[in-house]
Design a protein around this motif. Structure first.
Motif, PDB file in Angstrom:
ATOM      1  N   UNK A 119      -5.471   9.809  -2.818  1.00  0.00           N
ATOM      2  CA  UNK A 119      -6.256   9.930  -1.593  1.00  0.00           C
ATOM      3  C   UNK A 119      -6.790   8.569  -1.150  1.00  0.00           C
ATOM      4  N   UNK A 120      -7.227   7.762  -2.101  1.00  0.00           N
ATOM      5  CA  UNK A 120      -7.712   6.421  -1.761  1.00  0.00           C
ATOM      6  C   UNK A 120      -6.576   5.547  -1.241  1.00  0.00           C
ATOM      7  N   UNK A 121      -5.387   5.725  -1.807  1.00  0.00           N
ATOM      8  CA  UNK A 121      -4.217   4.977  -1.308  1.00  0.00           C
ATOM      9  C   UNK A 121      -3.920   5.356   0.139  1.00  0.00           C
ATOM     10  N   UNK A 122      -4.030   6.628   0.464  1.00  0.00           N
ATOM     11  CA  UNK A 122      -3.807   7.066   1.848  1.00  0.00           C
ATOM     12  C   UNK A 122      -4.853   6.454   2.778  1.00  0.00           C
ATOM     13  N   UNK A 123      -6.101   6.454   2.321  1.00  0.00           N
ATOM     14  CA  UNK A 123      -7.167   5.874   3.145  1.00  0.00           C
ATOM     15  C   UNK A 123      -6.937   4.388   3.386  1.00  0.00           C
ATOM     16  N   UNK A 124      -6.522   3.677   2.331  1.00  0.00           N
ATOM     17  CA  UNK A 124      -6.257   2.243   2.463  1.00  0.00           C
ATOM     18  C   UNK A 124      -5.114   1.995   3.439  1.00  0.00           C
ATOM     19  N   UNK A 125      -4.091   2.826   3.382  1.00  0.00           N
ATOM     20  CA  UNK A 125      -2.944   2.675   4.277  1.00  0.00           C
ATOM     21  C   UNK A 125      -3.342   2.983   5.723  1.00  0.00           C
ATOM     22  N   UNK A 126      -4.167   4.003   5.900  1.00  0.00           N
ATOM     23  CA  UNK A 126      -4.631   4.327   7.263  1.00  0.00           C
ATOM     24  C   UNK A 126      -5.450   3.183   7.850  1.00  0.00           C
ATOM     25  N   UNK A 127      -6.276   2.551   7.010  1.00  0.00           N
ATOM     26  CA  UNK A 127      -7.074   1.424   7.485  1.00  0.00           C
ATOM     27  C   UNK A 127      -6.175   0.270   7.916  1.00  0.00           C
ATOM     28  N   UNK A 128      -5.140  -0.009   7.135  1.00  0.00           N
ATOM     29  CA  UNK A 128      -4.222  -1.088   7.479  1.00  0.00           C
ATOM     30  C   UNK A 128      -3.453  -0.784   8.762  1.00  0.00           C
ATOM     31  N   UNK A 129      -3.033   0.470   8.909  1.00  0.00           N
ATOM     32  CA  UNK A 129      -2.249   0.841  10.083  1.00  0.00           C
ATOM     33  C   UNK A 129      -3.132   0.853  11.331  1.00  0.00           C
ATOM     34  N   UNK A 130      -4.338   1.391  11.199  1.00  0.00           N
ATOM     35  CA  UNK A 130      -5.260   1.368  12.320  1.00  0.00           C
ATOM     36  C   UNK A 130      -5.155   2.552  13.251  1.00  0.00           C
ATOM     37  N   UNK A 131      -4.313   3.517  12.932  1.00  0.00           N
ATOM     38  CA  UNK A 131      -4.200   4.729  13.736  1.00  0.00           C
ATOM     39  C   UNK A 131      -3.610   5.842  12.881  1.00  0.00           C
ATOM     40  N   UNK A 132      -3.710   7.069  13.380  1.00  0.00           N
ATOM     41  CA  UNK A 132      -3.178   8.201  12.631  1.00  0.00           C
ATOM     42  C   UNK A 132      -1.652   8.167  12.634  1.00  0.00           C
ATOM     43  N   UNK A 133      -1.088   8.669  11.537  1.00  0.00           N
ATOM     44  CA  UNK A 133       0.369   8.769  11.464  1.00  0.00           C
ATOM     45  C   UNK A 133       0.728  10.011  10.667  1.00  0.00           C
ATOM     46  N   UNK A 134       1.934  10.470  10.853  1.00  0.00           N
ATOM     47  CA  UNK A 134       2.382  11.697  10.210  1.00  0.00           C
ATOM     48  C   UNK A 134       2.607  11.478   8.721  1.00  0.00           C
ATOM     49  N   UNK A 135       2.216  12.455   7.916  1.00  0.00           N
ATOM     50  CA  UNK A 135       2.396  12.346   6.463  1.00  0.00           C
ATOM     51  C   UNK A 135       3.860  12.297   6.054  1.00  0.00           C
ATOM     52  N   UNK A 139       5.921  -2.805  -9.785  1.00  0.00           N
ATOM     53  CA  UNK A 139       5.763  -4.262  -9.886  1.00  0.00           C
ATOM     54  C   UNK A 139       7.022  -4.987  -9.429  1.00  0.00           C
ATOM     55  N   UNK A 140       8.188  -4.414  -9.727  1.00  0.00           N
ATOM     56  CA  UNK A 140       9.445  -5.052  -9.316  1.00  0.00           C
ATOM     57  C   UNK A 140       9.587  -5.054  -7.803  1.00  0.00           C
ATOM     58  N   UNK A 141       9.248  -3.930  -7.180  1.00  0.00           N
ATOM     59  CA  UNK A 141       9.300  -3.856  -5.727  1.00  0.00           C
ATOM     60  C   UNK A 141       8.255  -4.773  -5.104  1.00  0.00           C
ATOM     61  N   UNK A 142       7.076  -4.790  -5.685  1.00  0.00           N
ATOM     62  CA  UNK A 142       6.012  -5.666  -5.183  1.00  0.00           C
ATOM     63  C   UNK A 142       6.405  -7.128  -5.316  1.00  0.00           C
ATOM     64  N   UNK A 143       7.129  -7.459  -6.384  1.00  0.00           N
ATOM     65  CA  UNK A 143       7.585  -8.832  -6.574  1.00  0.00           C
ATOM     66  C   UNK A 143       8.567  -9.248  -5.478  1.00  0.00           C
ATOM     67  N   UNK A 144       9.438  -8.328  -5.077  1.00  0.00           N
ATOM     68  CA  UNK A 144      10.357  -8.625  -3.982  1.00  0.00           C
ATOM     69  C   UNK A 144       9.583  -8.900  -2.686  1.00  0.00           C
ATOM     70  N   UNK A 145       8.589  -8.060  -2.430  1.00  0.00           N
ATOM     71  CA  UNK A 145       7.767  -8.250  -1.239  1.00  0.00           C
ATOM     72  C   UNK A 145       7.037  -9.580  -1.284  1.00  0.00           C
ATOM     73  N   UNK A 146       6.493  -9.898  -2.454  1.00  0.00           N
ATOM     74  CA  UNK A 146       5.740 -11.145  -2.607  1.00  0.00           C
ATOM     75  C   UNK A 146       6.643 -12.355  -2.407  1.00  0.00           C
ATOM     76  N   UNK A 202       0.836  -1.205   0.000  1.00  0.00           N
ATOM     77  CA  UNK A 202       0.000   0.000   0.000  1.00  0.00           C
ATOM     78  C   UNK A 202       0.870   1.254   0.000  1.00  0.00           C
ATOM     79  N   UNK A 203       1.956   1.201   0.757  1.00  0.00           N
ATOM     80  CA  UNK A 203       2.899   2.322   0.811  1.00  0.00           C
ATOM     81  C   UNK A 203       3.533   2.568  -0.555  1.00  0.00           C
ATOM     82  N   UNK A 204       3.924   1.488  -1.233  1.00  0.00           N
ATOM     83  CA  UNK A 204       4.532   1.605  -2.562  1.00  0.00           C
ATOM     84  C   UNK A 204       3.506   2.027  -3.609  1.00  0.00           C
ATOM     85  N   UNK A 205       2.272   1.556  -3.466  1.00  0.00           N
ATOM     86  CA  UNK A 205       1.219   1.965  -4.408  1.00  0.00           C
ATOM     87  C   UNK A 205       0.990   3.462  -4.322  1.00  0.00           C
TER      88      UNK A 205
END
Length: 495
Positions: free
Chosen positions: A258-274, A471-478, A194-197
């Motif tokens: 903005x949707x990427x930020x929302x998705x990341x906030x949902x995953x984190x579960x709390x507020x964090x600094x931009x 995709x290359x970074x995501x592949x490493x994560x996967x 989500x961070x990379x997206x």
């Protein structure tokens, strides 16, 4: 069971029972002799190849053998993630993600359930102190004090039913524990992706804004040339197409960011600094990825899949089903229960504690033998055996799925470098083409249509390059995740 104490009345008006001691030694011997009727567990030989069989994959593995002697599962995620901002975001998610909290709560529930079931292996020991004072019609007063310790309705586990049930609950707990580890590893990957997206979409937004700015300049030039009678209105309309296309992309990418930020906030579960967010991917095509995440060597043996948390969870479920068969088999055999107490009795309360009391005891064993149950025991055994086959299939499927996930990730890894190199070269070539064709157009040597086509090609090539970098970074994560990466860090956390 009903307790029938054997009482004896003495001339001193003391009523008590004489006894031998309670039978703790005998009970301990019985407990030690319990055996399980569950079938012996043997790990399934799943029909999955022992090695990664594809030539391109084998070449990729060979290329990375010198990188590290470690495997993915040996590398803690904090060593795998190199960007401090991303590491902080993942840390927040591991402590605040609600879905992970739910999973960990399930682990605690499973552990408590196991402890409840395990308690059936031991008798419940109770201690009581009672007194009785009675006046008869003759005027006599009879006083009795008793101190007793004992257990009631304790089932002697001669055929291992309670032991099998306890083992089944233990395996269920271990399965939930492995599920929690898998959930943590999955969450690490989801947060990182989500961070990379967000970074990739921010890159695309910047590219669209840059393209719109360049298109606006080209459109202004075309309008000026139209006023001089050099260009036609079709040239102006053509210049407007890429400008408005870029503006449309700007609006779309702003929404995605903005949707990427929302998705990341949902995953984190709390507020964090931009300031912890990334708004750009590494500039170079391949080596820059090393500044974000490590390139993990895959190794050559598929045996590594057997220690993946999700595979281990499926295996524990299978072992639990195996133990339930033992409990179902034991139900066909007699059940022996025991109620027993022992203690001291005296007409004077202080004598109980000073050694002047008499001993009392009570023991009431019972045996229950199933004769006719309408087929319930047979049905339970058939159900347990069917469940065992179900979880066997699930375990084998978990291994096959794990193998497929790794093979897919390695297949992508085998070609991603070539794709990045080609797209890097395409961006460089299309940029030169656009700059040359625009210069030729401004000098009246070439038509605007050539410059417009070059600009579209360059814009598309840059978009593709950003997407492929992600995709290359995501592949490493996967690949890190599917090889059990992060296990070294999560080991022992879900206890």
């Amino acid at each position: 069971m009903i307790n029938f104490p054997i009482m004896k009345r003495l001339s001193s008006n003391l009523t008590f029972t004489r006894s031998v001691r309670l039978l703790p030694i005998a009970a301990a011997i019985v407990l030690a002799g319990c055996s399980s009727m569950a079938p012996e567990y043997e790990r399934s030989n799943s029909s999955v190849a022992n090695e990664w069989q594809f030539e391109a994959i084998e070449k990729t593995v060979e290329d990375t053998q010198g990188l590290s002697s470690q495997q993915a599962l040996d590398i803690p995620w904090k060593d795998f993630i190199k960007d401090e901002r991303l590491e902080q975001v993942i840390d927040l998610a591991l402590s605040s993600n609600r879905s992970l909290r739910e999973t960990i709560a399930d682990v605690e529930s499973a552990r408590a359930t196991y402890r409840i079931q395990r308690s059936d292996l031991f008798p419940d020991v109770n201690v009581s102190l009672s007194g009785d004072r009675t006046k008869y019609s003759t005027g006599e007063i009879d006083t009795t004090y008793e101190a007793q310790a004992g257990f009631s309705s304790y089932e002697l586990d001669l055929f291992g039913k309670n032991r099998s049930l306890s083992e089944a609950e233990m395996e269920t707990y271990l399965a939930s524990s492995e599920t929690a580890k898998a959930a943590k590893i999955s969450l690490i990957g989801e947060v990182a992706n989500a961070w990379l997206t967000l970074a990739a979409d921010s890159n695309l937004l910047s590219l669209a804004e840059e393209t719109a700015s360049n298109a606006k300049q080209a459109m202004d030039i075309t309008n000026k040339r139209l006023s001089y009678g050099v260009d036609s209105r079709i040239d102006v309309a053509s210049a407007e197409t890429i400008y408005y296309n870029a503006r449309s992309d700007i609006a779309s990418y702003k929404t995605q960011v903005e949707q990427d930020k929302n998705a990341l906030r949902l995953l984190v579960g709390e507020k964090f600094d931009d300031s912890l967010l990334a708004y750009t991917l590494p500039a170079d095509s391949y080596g820059g990825s090393d500044s974000l995440v490590t390139d993990v060597p895959a190794g050559v043996s598929s045996d590594v899949l057997l220690v993946r948390p999700d595979v281990l969870s499926a295996e524990h479920d299978l072992k639990s089903a195996n133990a339930n068969i033992g409990a179902a088999r034991a139900a066909f055999f007699p059940t022996i229960s025991l109620t027993a107490t022992g203690g001291l009795a005296s007409s004077v309360l202080s004598d109980i504690f000073s050694g002047g009391a008499s001993s009392i005891w009570s023991i009431a064993p019972s045996i229950s033998l199933p004769i006719f149950d309408g087929g319930e025991n047979k049905a339970n055994l058939a159900y347990s055996e069917a469940q065992q086959q179900k979880y066997l299939a699930a375990y084998e499927y978990a291994i096959q799925s794990a193998f497929t996930e790794v093979a897919d990730a390695l297949a992508r890894r085998a070609t991603i470098r070539d794709q990045l190199d080609a797209e890097d070269a395409l961006v460089e070539a299309s940029t030169r083409s656009y700059e040359l064709s625009l210069a030729r157009y401004e000098n009246g040597v070439d038509s605007f249509q050539t410059a417009l086509e070059s600009q579209r090609t360059m814009y598309s090539a840059k978009q593709s390059l950003i997407t492929t970098r992600q995709a290359e970074l995501s592949n490493r994560l996967t690949l890190y995740k599917v090889l059990g990466g992060g296990l070294a860090h999560t080991e022992g956390e879900a206890k």
